[in-house]
Scaffold this active site. Structure first.
Site, PDB file in Angstrom:
ATOM      1  N   GLU A 278     -30.139  29.352  21.938  1.00  0.00           N
ATOM      2  CA  GLU A 278     -31.130  30.233  21.614  1.00  0.00           C
ATOM      3  C   GLU A 278     -32.122  28.939  20.939  1.00  0.00           C
ATOM      4  OE1 GLU A 278     -32.187  34.383  19.797  1.00  0.00           O
ATOM      5  OE2 GLU A 278     -30.745  33.445  19.077  1.00  0.00           O
TER       6      GLU A 278
ATOM      7  N   GLY B 272     -26.981  29.275  10.614  1.00  0.00           N
ATOM      8  CA  GLY B 272     -26.106  29.557   9.898  1.00  0.00           C
ATOM      9  C   GLY B 272     -24.985  30.044  11.095  1.00  0.00           C
ATOM     10  N   ALA B 273     -25.553  30.759  12.063  1.00  0.00           N
ATOM     11  CA  ALA B 273     -24.517  31.038  13.107  1.00  0.00           C
ATOM     12  C   ALA B 273     -25.384  31.612  14.336  1.00  0.00           C
ATOM     13  CB  ALA B 273     -23.664  32.326  12.612  1.00  0.00           C
ATOM     14  N   MET B 274     -24.643  31.627  15.347  1.00  0.00           N
ATOM     15  CA  MET B 274     -25.289  32.145  16.812  1.00  0.00           C
ATOM     16  C   MET B 274     -24.366  33.052  17.515  1.00  0.00           C
ATOM     17  SD  MET B 274     -27.659  31.889  18.849  1.00  0.00           S
ATOM     18  CE  MET B 274     -27.610  32.866  20.390  1.00  0.00           C
ATOM     19  N   GLU B 275     -24.991  34.239  17.916  1.00  0.00           N
ATOM     20  CA  GLU B 275     -24.320  35.405  18.318  1.00  0.00           C
ATOM     21  C   GLU B 275     -23.768  35.507  19.885  1.00  0.00           C
ATOM     22  OE1 GLU B 275     -28.745  36.301  19.113  1.00  0.00           O
ATOM     23  OE2 GLU B 275     -27.348  35.408  17.618  1.00  0.00           O
ATOM     24  N   ASN B 276     -23.631  33.976  20.481  1.00  0.00           N
ATOM     25  CA  ASN B 276     -23.290  33.936  21.729  1.00  0.00           C
ATOM     26  C   ASN B 276     -22.262  34.908  22.251  1.00  0.00           C
ATOM     27  OD1 ASN B 276     -24.502  31.330  21.954  1.00  0.00           O
ATOM     28  ND2 ASN B 276     -22.772  30.798  20.626  1.00  0.00           N
TER      29      ASN B 276
ATOM     30  N   GLU C  61     -23.945  38.795  13.260  1.00  0.00           N
ATOM     31  CA  GLU C  61     -23.683  38.311  14.415  1.00  0.00           C
ATOM     32  C   GLU C  61     -23.041  39.352  15.464  1.00  0.00           C
ATOM     33  OE1 GLU C  61     -25.168  35.812  15.161  1.00  0.00           O
ATOM     34  OE2 GLU C  61     -25.650  34.898  13.449  1.00  0.00           O
TER      35      GLU C  61
ATOM     36  N   GLU D 156     -33.454  40.419  15.471  1.00  0.00           N
ATOM     37  CA  GLU D 156     -33.165  39.779  14.341  1.00  0.00           C
ATOM     38  C   GLU D 156     -33.285  40.874  13.163  1.00  0.00           C
ATOM     39  OE1 GLU D 156     -31.228  37.614  14.470  1.00  0.00           O
ATOM     40  OE2 GLU D 156     -31.489  36.345  16.104  1.00  0.00           O
TER      41      GLU D 156
END
Length: 926
Positions: A189, A325-329, A362, A384
């Site tokens: 992303e 910080g993080a990624m919601e794959n 996430e 978001e």
């Protein structure tokens, strides 16, 4: 995505080290909309206004629709030594109208061969690949027309495992023996799946994925789905071929794969989903807290949305080098180590809270974003903003003792107000086209203003109808794409309220109103005159074309401060409201709970009647915070004197609430930073010491029986504030405890480390720095390394500051953390600010290359220059970035220049009065 920010989630540790800049944010990045030669004028209260010219918007066309994918069969073979990968794509596609070319997204990939096999027909080899590098596209040309119908597109390609933390990239880690190794990981992303394989890299072009990874047999291989087959790779017996189950239909930006060495802890949620948390080798136990949060969160969301989690498993994994910080794959959520790992002995309370919020954020995306996806990046805010709101709902469910909704007001709501008051803000919904523009909208407007207006909407609709509307939306659009209007329609049907009309005024236009209130007593009734106008950081405007908002306004009285007495929808410039049965000696408060997204200006008499509620605590904590924060921003805008705010701040001497202190601390940090440009900086330190000493004495240094999470946060905040301001007893005790900690006699509790480190550095010398760098080297946990990195900049001597800046770019600091080291220097002192800006200019090429125009470059610029308060610095910053282009940070540069001019005007306007007030406080009574 969650962005790791300096003032995010009331991380007291960070706030101590980096005083909140005048328009701080909670989740990062400042966008630029490149309007055609748009001229933006910064109106400063100073005599000169500066003219900024924005570059032309790049032309952009979305992919043609004549060929679209149905399924991607993808095989990837990464080389973890040479940092390359080989790929083989077999995509089942539909040709909707005859064409002799296929246009796809492709970046930093070399195509070796490509062919098309029509269903039941002969294979047609592509005769050319035309790369449009600027637009990150490739056109595959064929010698004959591809006829309407189904077919198979085959592409063999190669690419590089880059070191830019985007696409398919390499992440450096050290194994227990000290050897350096690399993992291959992904971050797609917004528009970087095209760096891993040629694809239709737009959120609305969904397909299923069959992924196979060919990897060393001693490595863990993960993807969105569960493994269905693992067998030796025939051509090389040191490799295995790992095949994953077919994914649901999904967008390319949510695809993920990770190859590396990891341990894991595992559990099952009450609704039968397998949850694993993957950690660095030997640190599996540090995944337990996140595992507990995730297994509680999945059933909470299933119940809230009335839609089950659609995949058989979910993995949460800590990645060493990770920009966000993080990624919601979907099914494989990637995190910074500090956003996932908790060591029961060495993690502080704020880290636990941060991990809980990020996991909540996430996992919310697994429904809202992954199951139903925005149609285009214009609607990113919906993804978001929604996740940034519901993460608090989820954490409140899991950890009611965190008082997390009060923290929301300080961490998200007030930060969004600060940014959105600028002339260079932008509407929540932004038209984006070219890929380079997409990164620019991952900012506090999309996240924090988005979350704040959804919180306001939820309050306006009521929880039951809100949930009903959400369920209808998810069921109607599951496995599809939707726009903002689709959600409004579902919520409107569920509630019967004019949702679209109300919300369009908040999402389609920039800014927010200031609500001006006056009152009259008529017998036993109170008559309120309420009006709205746009709030501007530079002060009131008399624009004829002043925008209006549809503002849900609630009112409470001192009879019951927690209960709303009246609700009105202000849909015009002004109105009069009659409230019955209000005694003359009772006060009225607008916006109880601080839910409505606006500032308030009360008449003097109304404000006077509210102030005792701060001292005697009859106002709720969130309202005490909101009142103080509104007054502070009115002072910055020149609508009231800063001295009036200082007087109000002194009324907080009995304040028990952590979040209220945290917000006060932030605002005093802004003021302290501003007054560092004067010769009476020490006087504001004395004010801070006087304000914080009583609560500091009451709390003491050691935790007491029965204390909880918020007490730990408050103690860290207060001791750090006192230590930094030079409170003698705090400094002496910090030095004593630091010495014992370093000598191994008495290890500091995790919650005291940041305030102690900060205090000894702020009043330390080169020996102190040497000791801190030694602690950094010895630290096994990334949280501890980051804790140290953020406070190093507090060191006062100019020659030692230079050592800290050089350290920021050394191998000792992970690439994503360099920014917070430089930011710590800039935020600590006037000398630090100058040195950090010079360092950024001198090392611009390396820094810009390192972050490749991603959001970290925006954050770096903001942290470095936002605190200046001299008109000519705005011109210098503008001039530097005119000759050193940073396309992903154009709006950030404009916002920073505007902030510098606002700071300068504030200083000119109020410095003398502040100085007089601070002197008069010290003068003995006559």
């Amino acid at each position: 995505v969650v962005f790791f920010m300096s003032c995010r989630v009331s991380l007291s540790v960070i706030r101590l080290a980096l005083p909140r800049s005048p328009n701080p944010i909670a989740k990062l990045v400042f966008p630029t909309l490149r309007a055609s030669r748009l001229l933006v004028r910064f109106k400063s209260v100073s005599s000169e206004s500066t003219l900024f010219s924005m570059p032309e918007r790049r032309p952009f066309v979305r992919l043609p629709t004549d060929v679209y994918p149905v399924n991607y069969g993808l095989r990837l073979k990464p080389d973890l030594i040479d940092f390359t990968f080989e790929g083989k794509l077999e995509a089942a596609v539909e040709v909707t109208q005859g064409t002799n070319q296929i246009v796809m997204n492709c970046a930093d990939i070399d195509i070796i061969t490509a062919s098309f096999v029509p269903e039941g027909g002969e294979e047609i080899n592509a005769t050319g690949f035309n790369y449009q590098n600027e637009d990150e596209k490739v056109t595959l040309c064929f010698p004959s027309t591809l006829q309407k119908g189904s077919g198979l597109l085959k592409i063999d390609f190669v690419g590089e495992l880059n070191d830019k933390m985007k696409g398919f990239y390499r992440s450096k880690y050290t194994i227990p023996s000290g050897e350096i190794r690399y993992a291959a990981v992904t971050q797609f992303e917004a528009t970087d799946a095209r760096r891993a394989f040629p694809c239709w890299d737009e959120p609305a072009i969904k397909a299923t994925f069959d992924i196979t990874l060919i990897v060393p047999k001693d490595r863990v291989a993960l993807s969105n789905m569960n493994v269905v087959d693992r067998k030796p790779y025939p051509e090389d017996h040191s490799l295995v071929e790992v095949k994953f189950a077919t994914t649901p239909i999904m967008s390319t930006y949510l695809v993920a794969f990770v190859i590396g060495e990891y341990d894991f802890v595992e559990s099952q949620s009450s609704d039968g989903v397998t949850v694993r948390v993957y950690t660095p080798v030997g640190k599996a136990e540090q995944g337990r807290f996140a595992l507990e949060v995730a297994t509680k969160t999945l059933p909470f969301y299933k119940d809230y949305f009335s839609v089950p989690y659609p995949l058989p498993k979910i993995d949460l994994i800590a990645i060493a080098d990770f920009a966000a910080g993080a990624m919601e794959n979907w099914g494989l959520v990637t995190y910074r180590e500090t956003a996932l790992l908790i060591d029961p002995k060495n993690s502080c309370a704020s880290s636990r809270q941060w991990v809980a919020l990020v996991v909540g954020h996430e996992l919310a995306h697994q429904w809202f974003g992954n199951l139903v996806t925005m149609e285009w990046w214009t609607h990113l805010w919906l993804n978001e903003g929604f996740a940034s709101w519901i993460e608090y709902l989820c954490v409140d469910h899991c950890f009611p003792e965190y008082d997390i909704w009060t923290q929301f007001v300080s961490a998200d709501y007030t930060r969004a107000l600060d940014l959105d008051a600028l002339d260079n803000s932008h509407p929540i919904e932004v038209d984006v086209g070219h890929p380079s523009e997409v990164d620019e909208i991952f900012d506090a407007i999309s996240y924090s203003k988005g979350a704040s207006v959804i919180r306001m909407l939820h309050n306006y609709i009521g929880d039951e109808d809100f949930r009903k509307g959400m369920n209808a939306y998810l069921l109607k659009f599951q496995h599809k794409n939707a726009s903002t209007e689709d959600l409004w329609e579902c919520l409107e049907q569920a509630s019967g309220k004019p949702i679209a009309a109300v919300m369009n005024s908040w999402t389609k236009q920039m800014g927010f109103p200031i609500i001006v209130v006056d009152q009259e007593q008529h017998g036993s009734d109170r008559v309120l005159k309420i009006s709205q106008k746009k709030f501007c950081a530079s002060g009131p405007r008399n624009d004829e074309n002043c925008p209006n908002w549809m503002v849900p306004i609630s009112i409470c009285t001192s009879e019951d401060p927690s209960c709303t007495k009246l609700e009105v929808l202000l849909d015009q410039p002004e109105t009069t409201v009659n409230i019955t049965n209000v005694a003359p000696d009772h006060w009225l408060k607008i916006n109880p709970g601080t839910v409505g997204f606006y500032r308030i200006q009360y008449s003097s008499a109304m404000l006077e009647s509210l102030l005792p509620g701060i001292r005697d605590l009859t106002l709720l904590p969130v309202d005490r915070l909101g009142l103080q924060n509104d007054l502070f921003s009115l002072a910055r805008a020149g609508m009231i004197s800063t001295v009036e705010v200082l007087k109000v701040m002194e009324a907080f001497v009995n304040e028990p609430n952590y979040t209220v202190w945290s917000d006060l601390s932030c605002n005093l940090g802004v003021l302290s930073s501003l007054l560092s440009h004067t010769d009476f900086h020490e006087d504001i330190q004395e004010f801070i010491r006087d304000l914080f000493t009583p609560i500091g004495m009451k709390l003491g240094w050691d935790s007491k029986t029965g204390e909880g999470h918020l007490d730990a946060l408050l103690r860290g905040l207060v001791l750090g504030k006192l230590g930094k301001a030079g409170h003698k007893a705090t400094l002496e005790e910090a030095r004593r405890r630091f010495k014992e900690h370093v000598e191994g006699k008495q290890i500091l509790p995790a919650d005291l480390r940041s305030p102690v480190y900060l205090t000894v550095l702020k009043h330390g010398d080169s020996t102190t720095l040497d000791t801190m760098l030694k602690l950094h080297k010895q630290a096994d946990m990334q949280e501890e390394k980051n804790r140290i990195e953020r406070v190093l900049g507090a060191i006062p001597a100019p020659d030692i500051i230079q050592r800290v800046l050089n350290f920021a770019l050394s191998e000792e600091v992970r690439p994503q953390d360099t920014v917070s080291v430089i930011g710590g220097v800039a935020g600590s002192s006037k000398q630090g600010r100058k040195a950090a800006w010079k360092f950024v200019k001198d090392n611009w090429e390396e820094l810009h290359n390192r972050y490749q125009g991603g959001f970290l470059i925006s954050r770096l610029i903001k942290l470095t220059v936002d605190g200046f308060a001299i008109d000519k610095m705005a011109a210098e910053v503008k001039s530097f970035f005119e000759s050193h282009h940073a396309p992903a940070a154009e709006r950030t540069v404009q916002q920073c220049c505007e902030n510098i001019l606002l700071n300068a005007a504030w200083l000119k306007r109020d410095a003398d009065a502040i100085h007089q007030y601070l002197l008069q406080r010290k003068a003995p009574p006559v």
